[in-house]
Design a protein around this motif. Sequence first.
Motif, mmCIF file in Angstrom:
data_model
loop_
_atom_site.group_PDB
_atom_site.id
_atom_site.type_symbol
_atom_site.label_atom_id
_atom_site.label_comp_id
_atom_site.label_asym_id
_atom_site.label_seq_id
_atom_site.Cartn_x
_atom_site.Cartn_y
_atom_site.Cartn_z
ATOM 1 N N ALA A 1 -22.478 -21.137 19.406
ATOM 2 C CA ALA A 1 -21.670 -20.460 21.029
ATOM 3 C C ALA A 1 -20.511 -20.263 20.848
ATOM 4 C CB ALA A 1 -21.620 -21.854 21.553
ATOM 5 N N PHE A 2 -19.854 -19.616 19.191
ATOM 6 C CA PHE A 2 -18.444 -19.574 19.253
ATOM 7 C C PHE A 2 -18.480 -18.100 19.137
ATOM 8 C CE2 PHE A 2 -15.908 -23.141 17.748
ATOM 9 C CZ PHE A 2 -15.827 -23.902 19.061
ATOM 10 N N ASP A 3 -18.012 -16.986 19.499
ATOM 11 C CA ASP A 3 -18.066 -15.671 19.213
ATOM 12 C C ASP A 3 -16.629 -15.171 18.668
ATOM 13 O OD1 ASP A 3 -18.140 -12.538 19.363
ATOM 14 O OD2 ASP A 3 -18.444 -12.118 20.973
ATOM 15 N N THR B 1 -9.362 -20.666 21.318
ATOM 16 C CA THR B 1 -9.885 -19.286 21.624
ATOM 17 C C THR B 1 -10.771 -18.525 20.493
ATOM 18 O OG1 THR B 1 -8.074 -18.808 19.953
ATOM 19 C CG2 THR B 1 -7.299 -19.863 22.306
ATOM 20 N N GLU B 2 -11.791 -17.800 21.547
ATOM 21 C CA GLU B 2 -12.669 -17.046 21.339
ATOM 22 C C GLU B 2 -12.021 -15.437 21.598
ATOM 23 O OE1 GLU B 2 -16.806 -18.295 21.774
ATOM 24 O OE2 GLU B 2 -15.446 -19.776 22.336
ATOM 25 N N LYS B 3 -11.912 -14.532 20.218
ATOM 26 C CA LYS B 3 -11.471 -13.452 20.781
ATOM 27 C C LYS B 3 -12.933 -12.203 21.162
ATOM 28 C CE LYS B 3 -10.480 -11.300 16.329
ATOM 29 N NZ LYS B 3 -9.313 -9.841 16.141
ATOM 30 N N GLY B 4 -13.574 -12.993 20.371
ATOM 31 C CA GLY B 4 -14.893 -11.571 20.269
ATOM 32 C C GLY B 4 -15.512 -11.735 21.416
ATOM 33 N N THR B 5 -16.391 -10.356 21.282
ATOM 34 C CA THR B 5 -16.606 -9.527 22.605
ATOM 35 C C THR B 5 -17.024 -9.945 23.361
ATOM 36 O OG1 THR B 5 -18.413 -8.355 20.935
ATOM 37 C CG2 THR B 5 -16.246 -6.780 21.549
ATOM 38 N N GLY B 6 -18.256 -11.557 23.482
ATOM 39 C CA GLY B 6 -18.887 -11.833 23.749
ATOM 40 C C GLY B 6 -18.209 -13.020 25.062
ATOM 41 N N ASN B 7 -17.213 -13.538 24.583
ATOM 42 C CA ASN B 7 -16.870 -14.810 25.170
ATOM 43 C C ASN B 7 -15.916 -14.670 25.979
ATOM 44 O OD1 ASN B 7 -19.049 -15.609 24.060
ATOM 45 N ND2 ASN B 7 -18.004 -17.230 23.313
ATOM 46 N N HIS B 8 -14.672 -13.915 25.361
ATOM 47 C CA HIS B 8 -13.622 -14.216 26.186
ATOM 48 C C HIS B 8 -13.018 -15.368 27.008
ATOM 49 C CE1 HIS B 8 -13.480 -9.859 25.215
ATOM 50 N NE2 HIS B 8 -14.118 -9.207 25.622
ATOM 51 N N GLN B 9 -12.506 -16.356 26.216
ATOM 52 C CA GLN B 9 -12.582 -17.338 26.430
ATOM 53 C C GLN B 9 -12.055 -18.613 26.333
ATOM 54 O OE1 GLN B 9 -16.829 -18.917 27.433
ATOM 55 N NE2 GLN B 9 -17.500 -20.031 26.292
ATOM 56 N N ILE B 10 -11.083 -19.492 26.021
ATOM 57 C CA ILE B 10 -11.444 -20.458 25.835
ATOM 58 C C ILE B 10 -12.070 -21.990 25.823
ATOM 59 C CG2 ILE B 10 -9.284 -22.441 25.226
ATOM 60 C CD1 ILE B 10 -7.357 -20.315 26.311
ATOM 61 N N THR C 1 -19.345 -29.316 22.844
ATOM 62 C CA THR C 1 -18.715 -27.715 23.961
ATOM 63 C C THR C 1 -18.759 -27.457 25.098
ATOM 64 O OG1 THR C 1 -19.944 -26.137 23.311
ATOM 65 C CG2 THR C 1 -18.509 -26.948 21.560
ATOM 66 N N SER C 2 -17.164 -27.268 26.250
ATOM 67 C CA SER C 2 -17.202 -26.799 27.244
ATOM 68 C C SER C 2 -16.892 -25.867 27.329
ATOM 69 C CB SER C 2 -17.360 -27.589 27.789
ATOM 70 O OG SER C 2 -16.224 -28.237 27.753
ATOM 71 N N ALA C 3 -16.870 -24.723 28.231
ATOM 72 C CA ALA C 3 -15.966 -23.701 28.317
ATOM 73 C C ALA C 3 -15.145 -24.471 29.655
ATOM 74 C CB ALA C 3 -16.827 -22.687 30.007
ATOM 75 N N PHE C 4 -13.637 -23.987 29.048
ATOM 76 C CA PHE C 4 -12.449 -24.769 29.407
ATOM 77 C C PHE C 4 -11.816 -23.447 31.064
ATOM 78 C CE2 PHE C 4 -8.243 -26.089 29.295
ATOM 79 C CZ PHE C 4 -7.937 -26.687 30.449
ATOM 80 N N VAL C 5 -11.358 -22.096 29.837
ATOM 81 C CA VAL C 5 -10.940 -21.322 31.048
ATOM 82 C C VAL C 5 -11.635 -19.855 30.492
ATOM 83 C CG1 VAL C 5 -8.924 -19.813 30.673
ATOM 84 C CG2 VAL C 5 -8.651 -22.195 30.725
ATOM 85 N N GLY C 6 -12.465 -18.945 31.524
ATOM 86 C CA GLY C 6 -12.714 -18.045 31.177
ATOM 87 C C GLY C 6 -14.453 -18.162 30.942
ATOM 88 N N ALA C 7 -15.485 -17.799 31.359
ATOM 89 C CA ALA C 7 -16.844 -17.585 31.591
ATOM 90 C C ALA C 7 -17.483 -16.621 30.773
ATOM 91 C CB ALA C 7 -17.015 -17.222 33.127
ATOM 92 N N GLY D 1 -7.360 -19.529 36.627
ATOM 93 C CA GLY D 1 -7.578 -20.373 37.155
ATOM 94 C C GLY D 1 -8.693 -21.007 35.939
ATOM 95 N N LEU D 2 -9.076 -22.444 36.108
ATOM 96 C CA LEU D 2 -10.054 -23.186 35.335
ATOM 97 C C LEU D 2 -11.392 -23.045 35.293
ATOM 98 C CD1 LEU D 2 -7.939 -26.282 35.521
ATOM 99 C CD2 LEU D 2 -7.954 -24.191 33.538
ATOM 100 N N GLY D 3 -12.184 -22.545 33.642
ATOM 101 C CA GLY D 3 -13.589 -23.232 34.277
ATOM 102 C C GLY D 3 -13.617 -21.527 34.472
ATOM 103 N N ALA D 4 -15.487 -20.842 35.072
ATOM 104 C CA ALA D 4 -15.889 -19.376 35.273
ATOM 105 C C ALA D 4 -15.284 -18.951 36.466
ATOM 106 C CB ALA D 4 -16.772 -19.647 35.638
ATOM 107 N N SER D 5 -13.765 -19.795 36.983
ATOM 108 C CA SER D 5 -12.841 -18.176 37.788
ATOM 109 C C SER D 5 -11.531 -18.297 37.140
ATOM 110 C CB SER D 5 -12.402 -19.666 38.986
ATOM 111 O OG SER D 5 -11.606 -20.059 38.658
ATOM 112 N N ALA D 6 -11.566 -18.024 36.027
ATOM 113 C CA ALA D 6 -10.693 -17.572 35.701
ATOM 114 C C ALA D 6 -11.268 -15.890 34.633
ATOM 115 C CB ALA D 6 -10.022 -18.470 34.860
ATOM 116 N N SER D 7 -10.333 -15.271 34.189
ATOM 117 C CA SER D 7 -11.310 -14.174 33.099
ATOM 118 C C SER D 7 -10.309 -14.056 32.254
ATOM 119 C CB SER D 7 -11.650 -13.308 33.630
ATOM 120 O OG SER D 7 -10.965 -11.979 34.569
ATOM 121 N N LEU D 8 -10.678 -13.826 31.030
ATOM 122 C CA LEU D 8 -9.123 -13.386 30.331
ATOM 123 C C LEU D 8 -9.476 -11.925 29.326
ATOM 124 C CD1 LEU D 8 -9.366 -16.791 27.885
ATOM 125 C CD2 LEU D 8 -8.416 -15.830 30.575
ATOM 126 N N ALA D 9 -8.840 -11.694 28.310
ATOM 127 C CA ALA D 9 -9.216 -10.462 27.293
ATOM 128 C C ALA D 9 -8.558 -10.343 26.328
ATOM 129 C CB ALA D 9 -9.231 -9.014 28.012
#
Length: 121
Positions: free
Chosen positions: A34-36, A54-63, A72-78, A86-94
Amino acid sequence: MTFTHTALATAVVLVHCTSAAWAPVPWMVWTVDAFDYPIAAAPDATDPNNFYVTEKGTGNHQITKMTIDGATSAFVGAGIEGYADGLGASASLAKPHGAVTAPDGTLYFADRDNDAVRTAN
């Protein structure tokens, strides 16, 4: 607690932790499809059996939160690039990069493409 990590490949994380919880096996290697592009890891200050990647790949943008047994579970970002708190899917990162946890459990991380240092807890 001493905590170091190395991202060996796009889907492999090698972690060394000297916490008593990890004493039987202080070096852990996980292969997680699942890691990118995992770029950094930080221990969970409130639970020594967990850490954040932290995952900086173009497909994840999440922690991603990862347990010592590899779950594993998504903690920040979807996985959607953007900027929203926010936490979980309500947050977005770059392209989140470095991460560190404070003693109170707050996770600080660099949100690279948003030019921001952000927090989650």
